[in-house]
Structures are given as structure tokens and as C-alpha cells.
Design a protein around this motif. Structure first.
Motif, PDB file in Angstrom:
ATOM      1  N   PHE B  19      -7.954  -3.717  -0.769  1.00  0.00           N
ATOM      2  CA  PHE B  19      -7.977  -5.138  -1.117  1.00  0.00           C
ATOM      3  C   PHE B  19      -9.417  -5.641  -1.065  1.00  0.00           C
ATOM      4  N   VAL B  47     -10.450  -4.514   2.577  1.00  0.00           N
ATOM      5  CA  VAL B  47      -9.453  -4.022   3.522  1.00  0.00           C
ATOM      6  C   VAL B  47      -8.720  -2.846   2.891  1.00  0.00           C
ATOM      7  N   GLY B  49      -5.580  -1.003   2.503  1.00  0.00           N
ATOM      8  CA  GLY B  49      -4.160  -1.260   2.759  1.00  0.00           C
ATOM      9  C   GLY B  49      -3.387   0.036   2.878  1.00  0.00           C
ATOM     10  N   LEU B  68       3.227   0.339  13.036  1.00  0.00           N
ATOM     11  CA  LEU B  68       3.009  -0.934  13.706  1.00  0.00           C
ATOM     12  C   LEU B  68       2.691  -2.009  12.680  1.00  0.00           C
ATOM     13  N   SER B  69       2.685  -3.243  13.159  1.00  0.00           N
ATOM     14  CA  SER B  69       2.341  -4.365  12.300  1.00  0.00           C
ATOM     15  C   SER B  69       0.936  -4.168  11.721  1.00  0.00           C
ATOM     16  N   GLY B  70       0.818  -4.396  10.427  1.00  0.00           N
ATOM     17  CA  GLY B  70      -0.495  -4.275   9.786  1.00  0.00           C
ATOM     18  C   GLY B  70      -0.852  -2.868   9.370  1.00  0.00           C
ATOM     19  N   SER B  71       0.084  -1.923   9.506  1.00  0.00           N
ATOM     20  CA  SER B  71      -0.254  -0.549   9.148  1.00  0.00           C
ATOM     21  C   SER B  71      -0.123  -0.296   7.647  1.00  0.00           C
ATOM     22  N   GLY B  72       0.319  -1.284   6.880  1.00  0.00           N
ATOM     23  CA  GLY B  72       0.329  -1.123   5.433  1.00  0.00           C
ATOM     24  C   GLY B  72       1.683  -0.799   4.836  1.00  0.00           C
ATOM     25  N   LYS B  73       2.738  -0.987   5.596  1.00  0.00           N
ATOM     26  CA  LYS B  73       4.074  -0.643   5.114  1.00  0.00           C
ATOM     27  C   LYS B  73       4.482  -1.498   3.915  1.00  0.00           C
ATOM     28  N   SER B  74       4.339  -2.817   4.074  1.00  0.00           N
ATOM     29  CA  SER B  74       4.732  -3.716   2.981  1.00  0.00           C
ATOM     30  C   SER B  74       3.874  -3.472   1.754  1.00  0.00           C
ATOM     31  N   THR B  75       2.602  -3.208   1.976  1.00  0.00           N
ATOM     32  CA  THR B  75       1.709  -2.936   0.853  1.00  0.00           C
ATOM     33  C   THR B  75       2.183  -1.697   0.098  1.00  0.00           C
ATOM     34  N   GLN B 119      10.972  -8.829   3.613  1.00  0.00           N
ATOM     35  CA  GLN B 119      10.774  -9.037   5.041  1.00  0.00           C
ATOM     36  C   GLN B 119      11.131 -10.478   5.427  1.00  0.00           C
ATOM     37  N   GLU B 196      11.682  -4.199   6.162  1.00  0.00           N
ATOM     38  CA  GLU B 196      12.120  -4.720   7.471  1.00  0.00           C
ATOM     39  C   GLU B 196      13.289  -5.687   7.330  1.00  0.00           C
ATOM     40  N   HIS B 229       9.677  -1.364  11.889  1.00  0.00           N
ATOM     41  CA  HIS B 229       8.698  -1.029  12.928  1.00  0.00           C
ATOM     42  C   HIS B 229       9.414  -0.601  14.201  1.00  0.00           C
TER      43      HIS B 229
HETATM   44  N1  ATP Z   1      -3.169  -9.601  -0.526  1.00  0.00           N
HETATM   45  C1  ATP Z   1      -3.911  -9.051   0.438  1.00  0.00           C
HETATM   46  N2  ATP Z   1      -5.245  -9.243   0.457  1.00  0.00           N
HETATM   47  C2  ATP Z   1      -5.998  -8.691   1.417  1.00  0.00           C
HETATM   48  N3  ATP Z   1      -5.537  -7.925   2.399  1.00  0.00           N
HETATM   49  C3  ATP Z   1      -4.218  -7.693   2.434  1.00  0.00           C
HETATM   50  C4  ATP Z   1      -3.334  -8.248   1.469  1.00  0.00           C
HETATM   51  N4  ATP Z   1      -2.082  -7.850   1.752  1.00  0.00           N
HETATM   52  C5  ATP Z   1      -2.162  -7.097   2.853  1.00  0.00           C
HETATM   53  N5  ATP Z   1      -3.458  -6.994   3.275  1.00  0.00           N
HETATM   54  C6  ATP Z   1      -3.930  -6.221   4.426  1.00  0.00           C
HETATM   55  O1  ATP Z   1      -3.349  -4.943   4.368  1.00  0.00           O
HETATM   56  C7  ATP Z   1      -2.991  -4.504   5.673  1.00  0.00           C
HETATM   57  C8  ATP Z   1      -1.544  -4.071   5.677  1.00  0.00           C
HETATM   58  O2  ATP Z   1      -0.700  -5.196   5.493  1.00  0.00           O
HETATM   59  P1  ATP Z   1       0.869  -5.035   5.339  1.00  0.00           P
HETATM   60  O3  ATP Z   1       1.405  -6.375   5.044  1.00  0.00           O
HETATM   61  O4  ATP Z   1       1.148  -3.959   4.373  1.00  0.00           O
HETATM   62  O5  ATP Z   1       1.282  -4.595   6.805  1.00  0.00           O
HETATM   63  P2  ATP Z   1       2.730  -4.230   7.367  1.00  0.00           P
HETATM   64  O6  ATP Z   1       2.680  -2.812   7.806  1.00  0.00           O
HETATM   65  O7  ATP Z   1       3.776  -4.591   6.390  1.00  0.00           O
HETATM   66  O8  ATP Z   1       2.814  -5.154   8.649  1.00  0.00           O
HETATM   67  P3  ATP Z   1       4.069  -5.987   9.227  1.00  0.00           P
HETATM   68  O9  ATP Z   1       4.888  -5.043  10.033  1.00  0.00           O
HETATM   69  O10 ATP Z   1       3.415  -7.014  10.076  1.00  0.00           O
HETATM   70  O11 ATP Z   1       4.791  -6.561   8.069  1.00  0.00           O
HETATM   71  C9  ATP Z   1      -3.285  -5.649   6.612  1.00  0.00           C
HETATM   72  O12 ATP Z   1      -4.466  -5.328   7.303  1.00  0.00           O
HETATM   73  C10 ATP Z   1      -3.502  -6.832   5.734  1.00  0.00           C
HETATM   74  O13 ATP Z   1      -4.502  -7.647   6.249  1.00  0.00           O
END
Ligand code: ATP
Ligand code: MG
Lengths: 311, 360
Positions: B19, B47, B49, B68-75, B119, B196, B229
Motif C-alpha cells: 500500500f 505498508v 499488506g 494476529l490483527s494487522g497481519s494482512g488477512k483481510s487484505t 468482518q 472473521e 484470529h
Molecule cells: N487501504 C489501505 N491502505 C494502507 N494500508 C492498508 C490498507 N488496508 C490495509 N492496510 C494495512 O495492511 C495491513 C494489514 O491489514 P488487514 O486489514 O489485512 O489486517 P487483518 O489481518 O485483516 O487484521 P484484523 O484481524 O484486525 O482484521 C495493516 O498494517 C494495515 O495498516
């Protein structure tokens, strides 16, 4: 320019860029293009006159009933009662007040319809596109702050005095909040809902009409409400370029220092403002706040539907 | 890596997502110099992702992504229906590269092949439950009757009969989540993306919904990418699990693999608190009869409790409680291995290298 000495301490009085003269050129341009302007002007004039004639053709009591029913539908019983009281008061202000109010209403309705046609697409565009929003913002600021007298003259030069100029002047002043609030409404739509719509295969047009506009509707209606209020506040100024109606009463009363006439015109405008404000605010309220989900579940339509359902 | 050797329905190859405005520059630098997540952030203000994710999901498989939270799963999951474009790498759905699809083809795939649960639920507040659930068919222009029928079937499947004319804000959180599930399955897609879906629910409701989902998924043979998670949840419902850390997949394997054979300390920390009773089977901890007899001398197996190689540790514990003897593991009526009390205790602790220690 030759006779005034250029001075570095006061450069402004000695330099003339000719801005004011070039603005005068508008007049010549308007005269040269009369053939183009005239048909457009006639079209809008016919529309305004049409609405005016229609409103004045309806007997006042019928008109009053229609307005009360609309108010009931839009805002519930209390609003309906308020509107009824207001409209009776308006009618009894003076024998010709009702007719003048209908003429003013016709101008306001025309201006608001045109504002809606122009403002909604621009507002949607501004809501979707940051660059467009950045570009249009100073224009909107200008439209709202520039004194009406500044554009009154060029508009009259271009189009001549009369209803059409009056509506144009009103639009210039009343359009900005609709664009701003439409943009705000579109931007305020929860992005995850839009994402869900995308994830289920909606195209951009479907996203706009099935998700964004419905969710932005309360904000957009707040914009319409503002536009109506601003349109009403322009009627006195518009009457300077020979627009008829309540505004004209106020203007003539000023000329003759006739306090009674001024009061009639002024109160008429205020009452019209209150009525239109309550009706549009009622529309902006979500159904949930009124205890039912769809507009057709309440008010006179709901009552009729329930009756029809029973039989 | 495909589960059970089936065809790959989702095939993700070396997927990267960075990102930021200088994402392409950062991507080049990563490929050339192998920069890490922190260097990319400091040098390019970007960042990372998803880092180099490669995995496949077979037909009918439930593939859990866990981290864990922020590990990039949703991405990562958003790449499957191209809500996000990858910075580099490819993703195939049933052999089609989603990033090569035209806008029209993509909408068709999204509406008909893929169902997604979000989510944050992301229900449309201005539409009734029925209108929400039939949305994907509505945008495809299906007839009112057809989409109503399908939507009602989906609503029925998640036990929300009679709620179809209500609005989302009239429903509890768990019911809203079920509406999300119904919306995802209404058009009968072959792929489900679940981000999730049950995280925000209390444990009891969550378990109910997990059961509901597992039976639906098995019944309808959906290929599912399931994000969580919560490792317990992943183990409960996943055929295979991928553990994600800082955007990279650090381990992909069956629940048993992950628990008994963590790839690194990060995974080991995750699985430390997990009960192995249901995960490890008798076949994994038994020692061959010959090895046992060599050590202990010939024995009479007839009085010993008997188990099947697929029986879990929990079953073995129940068998062992009643007797002093070890448990005999039989396949097709023939004894093939012995589980001693020591082996059972080690198994419960997650140590499954019994055969090696016994051979020493
Ligand atoms: N649109 C975006 N622009 C910039 N950074 C992003 C964007 N979307 C996600 N990120 C970054 O990508 C990383 C992964 O985010 P993601 O939402 O995939 O986490 P996650 O594993 O789904 O966490 P959670 O369990 O909290 O949902 C994070 O560090 C976030 O800051
Ligand atoms: Mg997430």
C-alpha cells in the motif's frame, strides 16, 4: 494613464487593467447573441408562467387542502396542523396576499427544480471526485458570498428583466448548499457497504442508485431544504428586476414608506418559509423516527391503503 | 499443496500487496534487494499488506487463514474477488486469472461464483433482510420471483424464517451476521470468502454458527476461504490452516501438522495453549507391536482395550482410565500398534515422536 504618475508606494491607483470595461463587453455580446438567448429564455419563462398560472387557477381552499395533505404525508399530523394554521393566516393577511404568495411559490418552485437538476449531478460528481470538489469549492464560496447586486446587472444585461432573470439570480444564490450537502451525503456513505455492493457484482451505476443515493437521501434533502430557504430570502432582491409576488410588495412598500404593505409582504414570506421548511424537514426524517418504515405506511396515503386493505 | 489432491479452485501465486503511493518502486526494490517490511516502510513510506503469498484451495475444502490483527488477512482475501489489485503476483479462480478479467466478466464472477461475508457485516441499512440477501441476484437482473425464492431459501438455511421483512437494525448482532451468511450463499456461489464472520459473537452463539456453517458447507460443497484470529476456530472448522504473520504465510498445513509440528516459534506460541486431545490420532503416537514386544517381551493382547488408528487421544484416555494395560491399536482386526500410558501422556503434551524415542 499617461497623466497619472506611477508610484511604487501606491501602484494601485495608477495602473488600470481595464477589468471593469471588459465586463461591460458582456452587454455587447448579449446583444450580438440575442438569437441564441431568446428561445432559452422563452422556454424557462413559459415554465415559470405555467406553474404560476396553475397555482393561481386552483381555488385557495383546495390548494390549502392539498398543502395540508402533503404536509401530513411528509411530516405527520402536527406539521399538517401547523401548515393549516399558517396558510389560513397567510390568506387573511390581506385580500390579495394569497395570489401574491402563489406567484412567489411558483418562482421558488421553479428555482428549486432547476437547482435540483443542476445541483444533484454536480454534487454527486463532487462527492466522488476529490479534484472536482477542490475545484468547485471556491466557486460555491463565491456564489454564496458575492453580493447579489453584482450579478444582478450582468444577468439583466444578458437576459433582460423578468421572471427568468429572477430565477437565475435565485439559483446562483441558492444552489451551493445543495451541491455541498449532496457531496457530503455521498462521502458519508459507509465505505464498507459500498465495498459489499461491489463484492456482490454491482456496477458503478447500480452502486450509485441502489446504495449511495438512498443512503445519502437525508443529507440531500437537508440541502434541498436549505436551497428552498435561500430561494425565499432572494425574493425581495429578485423583485428589483421586476419579478412579481410577495417580494414586490415589500419593495413597493419600501419605496412608499408604507409599513402596512411591507408587513403583509414580509409576514407572507416568513409564513411561506415556515411551511416549506416543515414540509421538507419532514421528508428528510427517516421513517424509523416516525415509527414506520416506508413513507406510504403513514399519513393520508397510509390511511387510504389501510382502508383499502380492510375491504 | 492442494488439499487431498483435488483441482485447485483458488490458486494464489506469489501474491504481493504494497500500500502507498510509491508501491511500484517499493516492489522493485523488494524484488531486487529483498527489503523487509520495516525497510519498505522507512524508505518508501509504504505498508506491506501481503508478502509473497502462495497457496491453493481445493474444491470443497475449508481453508483457514489465521493470524494476529494487522497481519494482512483481510487484505489477502480481498484479492480473491479483486476488491484489491495485487502489486505483483497472480490469482486464479477455477483456472481464470481474476486480474485479466474485464470489468463485466469480473462483476459476473463476483455475483455468481463468489459469496463474501465481511468482518463488519456491511449490510445495507436501507434494505430489508430479503432485499439484502437477494442483492447479488438483483444486480444480475434476475426475475423478482426467482431471486425471492433463492433468498428465502438462504434465509431459511440460516434459521431466520419470518425475519425477511425486517431491517438490519432491528436484528441482534448474531442475526445480522447470519443475514451476512445468507447473502453470501443466496446466489449459490461455488466459493465462499469469510472474513472473521463469527469474531464479534459470544462463544455460545459462535459455536452454534460454526456448526451451522460446517453443515451448510459440507452439504453444499462450497470451497471456502475462512479468516479467523482464533486458532480454536480454525482447528475446529478448517481442513487446512495457513498461519499468517506480517503479511507472509509462515506455515500451511492440516490442523494436526500445525499443532504437532509448528514451523517456527511464532506458530509454536500460537499452538502452545491448544488442547491436542481431539487433534492427534492413535495412529500418530502408537509404536509398532514388534518394537513393543522386543522391549517388553511377548504379551497377551486379548485382555487389553482396543482402538482404531483414527481414534483421538480423547478416546484413548477414556479407554485407558478403566485399565492398567496399554491400548492396542487394530486395523481390520489385526493389531498394528500399542499405545502405552507414557506415549499417551506425551501425545497430550503434543510430542508425537514416540516411535523414534522408542527405537533408540
Ligand atoms: N487501504 C489501505 N491502505 C494502507 N494500508 C492498508 C490498507 N488496508 C490495509 N492496510 C494495512 O495492511 C495491513 C494489514 O491489514 P488487514 O486489514 O489485512 O489486517 P487483518 O489481518 O485483516 O487484521 P484484523 O484481524 O484486525 O482484521 C495493516 O498494517 C494495515 O495498516
Ligand atoms: Mg481483517
Amino acid at each position: 494613464m499617461a497623466e497619472t504618475q506611477f508610484s511604487i508606494l501606491d501602484p494601485f491607483s495608477s495602473v488600470d487593467l481595464g477589468l471593469a470595461q471588459s465586463a461591460d463587453g458582456v452587454k455587447q455580446w448579449a446583444i450580438d447573441n440575442r438569437g441564441v438567448i431568446q428561445p432559452i429564455k422563452n422556454f424557462f419563462n413559459d415554465m415559470i408562467v405555467g406553474i404560476d398560472t396553475a397555482l393561481n387557477a386552483v381555488p385557495p381552499m383546495i390548494m390549502l387542502l392539498i398543502m395540508v395533505l402533503i404536509a401530513w404525508q411528509a411530516g405527520g399530523r402536527r406539521v399538517a396542523i401547523l401548515v393549516a394554521v399558517c396558510m389560513f393566516a397567510l390568506g387573511f393577511l390581506s385580500p390579495n396576499a394569497w395570489g401574491l404568495a402563489m406567484t412567489t411559490l411558483a418562482i421558488v418552485i421553479s428555482a428549486v427544480i432547476l437547482c435540483f437538476i443542476i445541483g444533484l449531478p454536480l454534487g454527486i460528481l463532487a462527492g466522488k471526485n476529490d479534484r472536482f470538489e477542490a475545484g468547485i469549492r471556491p466557486v460555491l464560496d463565491t456564489m454564496q458570498t458575492i453580493p447579489a447586486f453584482v450579478y444582478l446587472v450582468p444577468v439583466v444585461m444578458l437576459i433582460g428583466i423578468g421572471n427568468v432573470s429572477g430565477v437565475i439570480v435565485t439559483i446562483i444564490f441558492a444552489l451551493p448548499p445543495l451541491i455541498r450537502l449532496t457531496s457530503l451525503g455521498i462521502r458519508g456513505v459507509n465505505p464498507s457497504v459500498v465495498e459489499a455492493a461491489r463484492a456482490f457484482g454491482a456496477n458503478p451505476r447500480q452502486i450509485l442508485f441502489k446504495v449511495e443515493l438512498p443512503l445519502a437521501t437525508p443529507t440531500i434533502l437537508a440541502g434541498v431544504n436549505q436551497t428552498i430557504m435561500l430561494s425565499l430570502s432572494m425574493v425581495v432582491i429578485a423583485s428589483m428586476i421586476s419579478v412579481k409576488g410577495l417580494g414586490n410588495e415589500v419593495l413597493r412598500a419600501m419605496g412608499r414608506l408604507d409599513a402596512g404593505k411591507a408587513l403583509v409582504g414580509g409576514l407572507g414570506i416568513v409564513i411561506l418559509a415556515v411551511v416549506l421548511d416543515r414540509i421538507t424537514q419532514g421528508m428528510g426524517q427517516s421513517g424509523r423516527e416516525r415509527g414506520h418504515r416506508h413513507w406510504w405506511q403513514g399519513g393520508p396515503v397510509g390511511a387510504v391503503l389501510r382502508l383499502a386493505g380492510k375491504n | 499443496m492442494t488439499g487431498a489432491g483435488q483441482e485447485a479452485v483458488i490458486d494464489c501465486r506469489n501474491l504481493w500487496k504494497i500500500f502507498g503511493r510509491r508501491a511500484d518502486e517499493a516492489m522493485k526494490a523488494v524484488q531486487k534487494q529483498g527489503l523487509g517490511k520495516i525497510e519498505v516502510r522507512d524508505q518508501f513510506d509504504c505498508v506491506v499488506g501481503v508478502q509473497d503469498a502462495t497457496f491453493t484451495v481445493g474444491r470443497g475444502e475449508i481453508f483457514c487463514i489465521m493470524g494476529l490483527s494487522g497481519s494482512g488477512k483481510s487484505t489477502l482475501i480481498r484479492h480473491v474477488n479483486r476488491l484489491i489489485e495485487p502489486t505483483s503476483g497472480q490469482l486464479f479462480i477455477e483456472g481464470q486469472d481474476v486480474n485479466q478479467l474485464s470489468a463485466r466478466q469480473l462483476r459476473e464472477v463476483r455475483a455468481e461464483k463468489i459469496g463474501m461475508v465481511f468482518q463488519n457485516m456491511a449490510l445495507m441499512p436501507h434494505r430489508t433482510v430479503l432485499e439484502n440477501v437477494s442483492f447479488s441476484q438483483e444486480v444480475r437482473g434476475h426475475s423478482l420471483r426467482e431471486r425471492r425464492e433463492n433468498a428465502l431459501r438462504a434465509i431459511d438455511a440460516v434459521d431466520l424464517n419470518g425475519w425477511d421483512q425486517k431491517y438490519p437494525d432491528e436484528l441482534s448482532g448474531g442475526m445480522q451476521q447470519r443475514v451476512g451468511l445468507a447473502r453470501a450463499i443466496a446466489a449459490d456461489p461455488s466459493i465462499l470468502l469469510m472474513d472473521e464472520p463469527f469474531s464479534a459473537l459470544d462463544p455460545l452463539i459462535r459455536r452454534q454458527l460454526q456448526d451451522k456453517f460446517m453443515s451448510l458447507s459440507a452439504e453444499m460443497k462450497k470451497t471456502t476461504l475462512f479468516i479467523t484470529h482464533d486458532l480454536d476456530e480454525a482447528i475446529r472448522i478448517g481442513h487446512r490452516i495457513a498461519i499468517m504473520k506480517d503479511g507472509a504465510l509462515v506455515q500451511v498445513g492440516t490442523p494436526e501438522d500445525i499443532v504437532t509440528n509448528p514451523a517456527d516459534d511464532y506458530v509454536a506460541d500460537f499452538v502452545a495453549g491448544i488442547s491436542k486431545l481431539e487433534l492427534i490420532s492413535a495412529g500418530k503416537i502408537m509404536e509398532p507391536v514388534a518394537v513393543f514386544e522386543k522391549r517388553e517381551g511377548p504379551v497377551d493382547l486379548s485382555t487389553w482395550p482396543e482402538a482404531h488408528p483414527d481414534h483421538s487421544l480423547d478416546d484413548l484416555v477414556n479407554l485407558s482410565i478403566a485399565t492398567q494395560h496399554p491400548v492396542v491399536v487394530k486395523a481390520n482386526g489385526h493389531p498394528i500398534g500399542i499405545v502405552t500410558k507414557n506415549a499417551l501422556l506425551r501425545g497430550i503434551k503434543g510430542e508425537v515422536d514416540v516411535m523414534n524415542t522408542a527405537a533408540e
